[in-house]
Design an enzyme around this catalytic site. Structure first.
Site, short mmCIF file in Angstrom:
data_model
loop_
_atom_site.label_atom_id
_atom_site.label_comp_id
_atom_site.label_asym_id
_atom_site.label_seq_id
_atom_site.Cartn_x
_atom_site.Cartn_y
_atom_site.Cartn_z
N TRP A 193 19.58 13.32 25.37
CA TRP A 193 19.67 13.81 24.00
C TRP A 193 18.88 12.90 23.06
CZ3 TRP A 193 23.50 17.53 21.83
CH2 TRP A 193 24.00 18.39 22.83
N ASP A 195 18.76 12.65 19.61
CA ASP A 195 19.50 13.17 18.47
C ASP A 195 19.23 12.43 17.16
OD1 ASP A 195 20.77 10.83 19.10
OD2 ASP A 195 22.80 11.65 19.10
N ASP A 238 23.42 21.13 11.86
CA ASP A 238 24.80 21.61 12.03
C ASP A 238 25.45 21.92 10.69
OD1 ASP A 238 24.49 21.42 14.71
OD2 ASP A 238 26.15 20.07 15.07
N ASP A 285 22.59 24.99 18.11
CA ASP A 285 23.50 25.30 16.99
C ASP A 285 22.80 25.43 15.64
OD1 ASP A 285 25.48 25.16 18.85
OD2 ASP A 285 26.32 23.27 18.17
N HIS A 338 26.20 31.24 22.23
CA HIS A 338 27.00 31.66 23.39
C HIS A 338 27.67 32.98 23.05
CE1 HIS A 338 30.71 30.25 21.31
NE2 HIS A 338 29.91 29.28 20.89
N TRP A 341 29.98 33.53 20.13
CA TRP A 341 29.39 33.30 18.81
C TRP A 341 28.50 34.48 18.40
CZ3 TRP A 341 26.31 28.13 17.60
CH2 TRP A 341 26.05 28.06 16.21
N ASN A 378 29.20 24.00 24.99
CA ASN A 378 30.34 24.87 24.74
C ASN A 378 31.15 25.08 26.01
OD1 ASN A 378 31.78 27.62 23.74
ND2 ASN A 378 31.09 26.38 22.00
N TRP A 476 35.67 24.73 19.67
CA TRP A 476 34.48 24.14 20.28
C TRP A 476 34.56 22.62 20.50
CZ3 TRP A 476 32.60 20.34 17.15
CH2 TRP A 476 32.91 20.42 15.77
N ASP A 509 32.52 15.59 21.52
CA ASP A 509 31.98 16.56 20.58
C ASP A 509 32.13 16.08 19.14
OD1 ASP A 509 31.33 18.51 22.54
OD2 ASP A 509 33.41 19.15 22.60
#
Length: 570
Positions: A193, A195, A238, A285, A338, A341, A378, A476, A509
């Site tokens: 990741w 990020d 997000d 997301d 997903h 969603w 998820n 989630w 998460d």
């Protein structure tokens, strides 16, 4: 169009620890019809003492009403369980015979089956196969096909995971190994990741992008190898949640371009790494939020309205696809949420249209998209086997149940395949493939149902039979009762390039309580086990584990929970 390649197996040794298929080609003067049968044998997944294999048999001779495939191992491999064939073994010799439902094998038709096995030492591929006593992969003249060279560096392949190993992140491996029982999965490949900007060079002494790519070259050896990267640092990231808010403000699109994407693209374009297959998961997301969490919907947030208005999600994704796609060995997969969603009628087609808008922004084209990924980070079940979207109970459709709530899909695989068809229908290439993140959707353990629920009403029927044991499909964060899902493997189903563990199991998460930090990460009440919910989860309890650290930080209790509830079990 299924994203698989026809492989004609020839005698080719596989070094210890390699998972993949040996591939050979038919010489130009030999037609496929001249070969009575072909067998494609792939090791899809391999660990210290076991492996999973998939076998596809194609019959080029007269039609059959029953069949039996035979081969022998050079080592001590043992078949332990299988599916879609009756498997037996005597010494090194293995026989796979048809089941009652798949005995018919017409001329030019194929049949597939799979199995799990054990081994020690090396796991060399079998070199000779027969179908009903006739040797496969050999032409009528008796001269077998010879092995061909693999695709050259930078050559795009249909499915980057096919015939390739996948990079095992040594930093995640060390954390998993340090956990009690963690060595059972420590060699599984997970995503790296990126990020924040600092992650490119490494955070707090950790490995940066070049260090991971160098380690990947060492793991690659003479084989093909996939490296999985998560591109995750959009401005205003997000917008509908707080746990993974990022470092860039809503208007900092230029900083995203010049300080984040451009440096990553420059590293990936380095000829040193041309022999790697680099898979990118682009901005999870983000785009789905612009469909579901904007005005006038009840689930709208001011941050998401801002990001839709300024267009920086669309611009950022387009820029990333354009720049990263310049490297011929990079395979871009765009996040597609997903089923829990985007599976509703008013979300599904609009989301696909938005994906295309982003894929044609900032100089990008649909050709810069190799595929899409669903269920990243998820928990939605891969396949629900005890009910379908077409079932009804006492005249009421299962779509009316509180769990499904009028969704068109009940699991991730059906959603992924349908989304793929939708995307192709609006102009994406017919060859795009899907990835499904199965790192935390196993839902095993004692709570896993073994059959349908009671037919008292649609709710008892669905709730009693569903594998996904969350309180609500919209939950989630660090879900209680979750388990590891299917192990990473290539080409598991039509249109699916691979099951992957893009989200490293054991990484939180989000924090259960507010924790001051310099990572730009806020506190989201959906990560608080005492939270009673919001409109996005129909005001249900959050179902989150307690005492969780910041998102991305190691969460031992979650890791143990995932191993305990793994399905298939460890």
């Amino acid at each position: 169009m299924s994203r698989t390649r026809t492989a004609i197996l020839a005698a080719m040794a596989l070094v210890a620890g390699t998972a993949g298929a040996a591939v050979a080609a038919i010489p130009p003067d030999v037609g496929v019809a001249a070969i009575p049968c072909t067998v494609d044998y792939k090791v899809q997944n391999q660990w210290d003492s076991g492996f999973t294999a998939a076998v596809t048999v194609t019959n080029n001779s007269a039609a059959k009403s029953s069949w039996a495939v035979k081969w022998s191992y050079a080592g001590n491999q043992k078949v332990t369980s299988g599916w879609n064939a009756k498997l037996s073994q005597s010494g090194t010799a293995v026989t796979a015979a048809n089941e009652s439902y798949n005995g018919t094998l017409g001329t030019g038709s194929s049949v597939s089956f799979g199995f799990n096995g054990t081994y020690s030492g090396t796991n060399a591929l079998p070199t000779t196969f027969t179908l009903d006593g006739v040797t496969c992969n050999v032409d009528d003249g008796g001269s077998g096909p010879g092995p061909t060279d693999p695709p050259g560096p930078g050559t795009k392949v249909d499915n980057p995971y096919a015939g390739a190993k996948v990079y095992v992140n040594p930093e995640w491996k060390a954390k998993a190994t340090a956990e009690t029982g963690g060595s059972r999965i420590a060699n599984q490949p997970t995503g790296v990741w990126l990020d924040r900007i600092a992650a490119i060079n490494g955070v707090n002494g950790g490995m940066g992008l070049r260090a991971h790519l160098d380690a990947a070259l060492a793991q690659k050896g003479s084989d093909e190898l996939v490296v999985q990267l998560v591109i995750y640092n959009l401005p205003g990231r997000d917008c509908a949640a707080l746990a993974s808010n990022g470092e860039l403000g809503a208007t900092e699109i230029d900083r995203y371009r010049t300080q984040y994407i451009d440096p990553i693209a420059a590293i990936l374009a380095d000829s040193k790494y041309a022999g790697l297959r680099i898979v990118t998961t682009v901005e999870i997301d983000s785009l789905p939020n612009l469909v579901t969490n904007v005005s006038p919907r009840a689930t709208a947030t001011a941050n998401c309205d801002t990001m839709k208005a300024n267009g920086n999600y669309v611009k950022g994704v387009g820029y990333a696809l354009n720049k990263l796609g310049d490297a011929p060995n990079v395979y871009n997969y765009v996040d597609a949420g997903h089923h829990g969603w985007l599976g509703w009628d008013d979300n599904f087609a609009p989301s696909a249209a938005l994906f295309k808008e982003a894929a044609t922004a900032e100089g990008a084209t649909v050709a810069d998209v190799h595929g899409f990924i669903v269920n990243t980070a998820n928990y939605s079940a891969l396949k629900e086997n005890h009910f379908t979207i077409n079932d009804s109970v006492n005249g009421a459709s299962v779509r009316t149940s509180k769990w499904i709530d009028w969704n068109r899909y009940v699991d991730e695989q059906s959603y992924a395949q349908a989304m793929r068809s939708q995307l192709v229908s609006i102009g994406f290439p017919s060859g795009i493939g899907m990835l499904i993140d199965t790192s935390r959707n196993g839902w095993g353990g004692t709570a896993r149902p073994t059959g349908p629920g009671a037919t008292t009403n649609v709710d008892t029927y669905v709730n009693g039979g569903r594998y996904d044991r969350r309180i609500h499909l919209g939950n989630w964060c660090n879900q209680s009762g979750a388990g590891l899902g299917e192990r990473p493997q290539a080409s598991p189903a039509t249109g699916i390039d691979a099951y992957v563990w893009m989200k490293p199991p054991g990484e939180s998460d989000g924090s259960s309580t507010a924790i001051p930090n310099d990572e730009g990460k806020g506190f989201d009440r959906m990560c608080d086990p005492t939270y009673t919910g919001n409109p996005r989860n129909n005001n249900n309890m959050s179902g989150a584990l307690a005492n969780a650290p910041l998102s991305g930080h190691w969460f031992s209790a979650q890791f143990q929970e995932l191993m305990r509830n793994a399905y298939p079990a460890l």
